[in-house]
Design a protein around this motif. Sequence first.
Motif, short mmCIF file in Angstrom:
data_model
loop_
_atom_site.label_atom_id
_atom_site.label_comp_id
_atom_site.label_asym_id
_atom_site.label_seq_id
_atom_site.Cartn_x
_atom_site.Cartn_y
_atom_site.Cartn_z
N PRO A 40 0.83 -1.20 0.00
CA PRO A 40 0.00 0.00 0.00
C PRO A 40 0.86 1.25 0.00
O PRO A 40 1.92 1.28 0.63
N ASN A 41 0.41 2.22 -0.76
CA ASN A 41 1.10 3.51 -0.84
C ASN A 41 2.34 3.54 -1.72
O ASN A 41 3.00 4.57 -1.82
N ALA A 42 2.67 2.42 -2.34
CA ALA A 42 3.84 2.40 -3.22
C ALA A 42 3.60 3.30 -4.43
O ALA A 42 4.55 3.78 -5.05
N GLY A 43 2.31 3.50 -4.79
CA GLY A 43 1.99 4.37 -5.92
C GLY A 43 1.36 3.61 -7.07
O GLY A 43 1.39 4.06 -8.21
N LYS A 44 0.74 2.47 -6.76
CA LYS A 44 0.18 1.62 -7.83
C LYS A 44 -0.91 2.33 -8.62
O LYS A 44 -0.90 2.32 -9.85
N SER A 45 -1.84 2.96 -7.90
CA SER A 45 -2.93 3.56 -8.68
C SER A 45 -2.44 4.80 -9.41
O SER A 45 -2.91 5.11 -10.51
N THR A 46 -1.45 5.47 -8.86
CA THR A 46 -0.87 6.62 -9.57
C THR A 46 -0.20 6.14 -10.87
O THR A 46 -0.37 6.73 -11.93
N LEU A 47 0.52 5.03 -10.76
CA LEU A 47 1.20 4.49 -11.94
C LEU A 47 0.17 4.03 -12.98
O LEU A 47 0.30 4.30 -14.18
N ASP A 70 -9.76 1.89 0.52
CA ASP A 70 -9.76 0.96 1.64
C ASP A 70 -8.41 0.25 1.61
O ASP A 70 -8.31 -0.93 1.38
N ARG A 71 -7.38 1.03 1.81
CA ARG A 71 -6.03 0.61 1.48
C ARG A 71 -5.58 -0.75 1.98
O ARG A 71 -5.22 -1.63 1.21
N ILE A 72 -5.55 -0.92 3.27
CA ILE A 72 -4.86 -2.07 3.81
C ILE A 72 -5.61 -3.38 3.56
O ILE A 72 -5.01 -4.38 3.14
N TRP A 90 11.21 1.21 -9.15
CA TRP A 90 11.42 2.07 -7.98
C TRP A 90 10.69 3.38 -8.24
O TRP A 90 11.00 4.11 -9.17
N ASN A 91 9.74 3.65 -7.36
CA ASN A 91 8.89 4.83 -7.58
C ASN A 91 9.27 5.96 -6.61
O ASN A 91 9.99 5.74 -5.65
N LYS A 92 8.75 7.10 -6.91
CA LYS A 92 8.93 8.32 -6.08
C LYS A 92 10.38 8.79 -6.09
O LYS A 92 10.87 9.33 -5.09
N THR A 93 11.06 8.58 -7.20
CA THR A 93 12.46 9.02 -7.27
C THR A 93 12.55 10.54 -7.28
O THR A 93 13.65 11.09 -7.13
N ASP A 94 11.42 11.20 -7.47
CA ASP A 94 11.46 12.67 -7.37
C ASP A 94 11.84 13.09 -5.95
O ASP A 94 12.30 14.19 -5.72
N ARG A 95 11.63 12.17 -5.02
CA ARG A 95 11.97 12.50 -3.64
C ARG A 95 13.39 12.06 -3.28
O ARG A 95 13.92 12.43 -2.26
N GLU A 96 13.98 11.26 -4.09
CA GLU A 96 15.34 10.80 -3.80
C GLU A 96 16.10 10.56 -5.10
O GLU A 96 16.27 9.43 -5.55
N ILE A 147 11.45 5.46 -11.55
CA ILE A 147 10.44 6.37 -12.12
C ILE A 147 9.89 7.30 -11.03
O ILE A 147 10.13 7.11 -9.83
N SER A 148 9.15 8.27 -11.50
CA SER A 148 8.26 8.99 -10.58
C SER A 148 6.90 8.99 -11.25
O SER A 148 6.70 9.64 -12.28
N ALA A 149 5.99 8.21 -10.68
CA ALA A 149 4.67 8.10 -11.28
C ALA A 149 3.96 9.45 -11.22
O ALA A 149 3.30 9.87 -12.16
N LYS A 150 4.16 10.12 -10.08
CA LYS A 150 3.45 11.38 -9.86
C LYS A 150 3.94 12.45 -10.82
O LYS A 150 3.15 13.22 -11.36
N LYS A 151 5.24 12.49 -11.06
CA LYS A 151 5.81 13.56 -11.90
C LYS A 151 5.98 13.11 -13.35
O LYS A 151 6.57 13.82 -14.16
P1 GDP Z 1 -1.13 2.70 -3.94
O1 GDP Z 1 -1.62 2.51 -2.57
O2 GDP Z 1 0.03 1.77 -4.22
O3 GDP Z 1 -2.18 2.60 -5.02
O4 GDP Z 1 -0.50 4.16 -3.98
P2 GDP Z 1 -1.14 5.50 -4.56
O5 GDP Z 1 -1.00 5.55 -6.01
O6 GDP Z 1 -2.45 5.73 -3.98
O7 GDP Z 1 -0.09 6.54 -3.98
C1 GDP Z 1 0.13 6.71 -2.60
C2 GDP Z 1 0.66 8.11 -2.36
O8 GDP Z 1 1.94 8.25 -2.93
C3 GDP Z 1 -0.22 9.17 -2.96
O9 GDP Z 1 -0.27 10.26 -2.07
C4 GDP Z 1 0.54 9.57 -4.22
O10 GDP Z 1 0.30 10.89 -4.61
C5 GDP Z 1 1.96 9.37 -3.81
N1 GDP Z 1 2.82 9.07 -4.95
C6 GDP Z 1 2.63 8.15 -5.91
N2 GDP Z 1 3.65 8.18 -6.82
C7 GDP Z 1 4.49 9.16 -6.39
C8 GDP Z 1 5.72 9.68 -6.88
O11 GDP Z 1 6.26 9.28 -7.92
N3 GDP Z 1 6.30 10.67 -6.18
C9 GDP Z 1 5.77 11.18 -5.06
N4 GDP Z 1 6.41 12.14 -4.44
N5 GDP Z 1 4.60 10.72 -4.55
C10 GDP Z 1 3.97 9.72 -5.21
#
Ligand code: GDP
Length: 457
Positions: free
Chosen positions: A233-240, A288-290, A336-342, A358-362
């Motif tokens: 959870p929170n890895a960014g799956k739905s964002t990706l 309903d994350r977890i 590896w996601n969220k590399t915009d942060r690292e 990658i950075s899914a968000k960016k």
């Molecule tokens: P899921 O639980 O795996 O489906 O994760 P979500 O896609 O819901 O993302 C969880 C949180 O991480 C959300 O607040 C997103 O905005 C954030 N997030 C996802 N991808 C990235 C990214 O590449 N960079 C940053 N900084 N945040 C991200």
Amino acid sequence: MNMLSDLQDTIAAIATPPGIGAIGVIRLSGADAIAIADKIFKGRKLSGQPTHTVHFGHILSPGNGAIVDEVVVTLFRGPKSYTGEDVVEISGHGSPFILQKIMEAATEAGARPAKAGEYTQRAFLNGKMDLAQAEAVADLIAADSQAQQQAALQQLRGGFSGDLARLRDQLINFAALIELELDFSDEDVEFADREQFRDLISHLKSQISGLLNSFRLGNVIKNGVSVAIIGKPNAGKSTLLNVLLNEERAIVSEIAGTTRDTIEETLNIQGVLFRLIDTAGIRQHTTDRIESIGIERSRQNAEKASLILHLVDVTDPDTSVIEWLEPFVDKTITVWNKTDREESHSSAISDQRSAIAISAKKNIGIEALKHRMYELVIGDTIKTENSIVTNARHYDALLKMMDSLEAIDAGMSAGLTGDLLSIDIRRALHYLGEITGQVEVDRDILGTIFGKFCIGK
Ligand code: GDP
């Protein structure tokens, strides 16, 4: 079904898709196609016209002589037509009502409504194409990606059939020599050089195994690549998921004959269809994350999928998932996601063969990820000119053919005589013939014997 009387009928069908269009086409095929068209067409008398000509006129209702439509009629005299028979194509206005009226006129004048696939079946029976090609026509009509279309077109043009014909010729040649020995069995001669034959068999085996291997790719082309996005959870799956789909959302369609539990989200990467499985799970999970997606469900998805995207948050890596993903390492890309942060590690990560940053968000690294997905599944195979087997029936026949070749190989090692070898050779030829629909092996073998050796001159 009585095939012969069927073939004597002249058949008619609307050849264009249902719905309203500028033009709609009715196609007549059969011995009486031109005579029937003449009964309902007011314009030049078609029976006096040469083949491949186009004529303007009107369709009249045979009942009351009323004008049904203003049309253009195209004439193809057999054998230079799609079916090999006389074919008349009536292009009218594309209203379902008008086309239905033209159909009624044609059937009143003596045509029978065609059954599904009957034109292509006739083309096959009339030697215009072989079975593999006829099947390619069906694939082409159902194609919904560029790769599918290419594979079907290649097959339709006869690339695959050409390969098979070459294999078959080589084997028939040898069968002829072996069978010739049987006629001279008292004299203990060997016309067929066993060494040469062994080479031939191993050559055939490598060609068949190439075709068998291509089926994996063929299957991918035909049915798409199933992809599971796995991550805690929170890895960014739905964002990706969103960033993947937003860019290249493919048209989702139900392909006839395939059963799918759910309609999945699909993604088209360089003409290959990727099916993202259990996207509902990922989406629903955001509220309903977890709880909603248990590890068991992820594991099932991982097992089903042809490709796994293992999504890991660089700021919060997890090892719990990695352990059970271990058996699937060959089909996994670690993302590896969220590399915009690292930033610091991302280039090092992307250098690894099975990992990418990658950075899914960016929206960073998404193109590279897609490229990696394509490469992992398709590799170099699609770039080659080689034939790709997409049809399960062909695959099956090739497998049996391979078995027969193995048997021939084993038989030769054991020093079997020609009469026993020839049984396996015939079997191999039979399976090859099953693919293209020509299994009259006997006549071919005899033809080669007489053609080459002039026995009984
Ligand atoms: P899921 O639980 O795996 O489906 O994760 P979500 O896609 O819901 O993302 C969880 C949180 O991480 C959300 O607040 C997103 O905005 C954030 N997030 C996802 N991808 C990235 C990214 O590449 N960079 C940053 N900084 N945040 C991200």
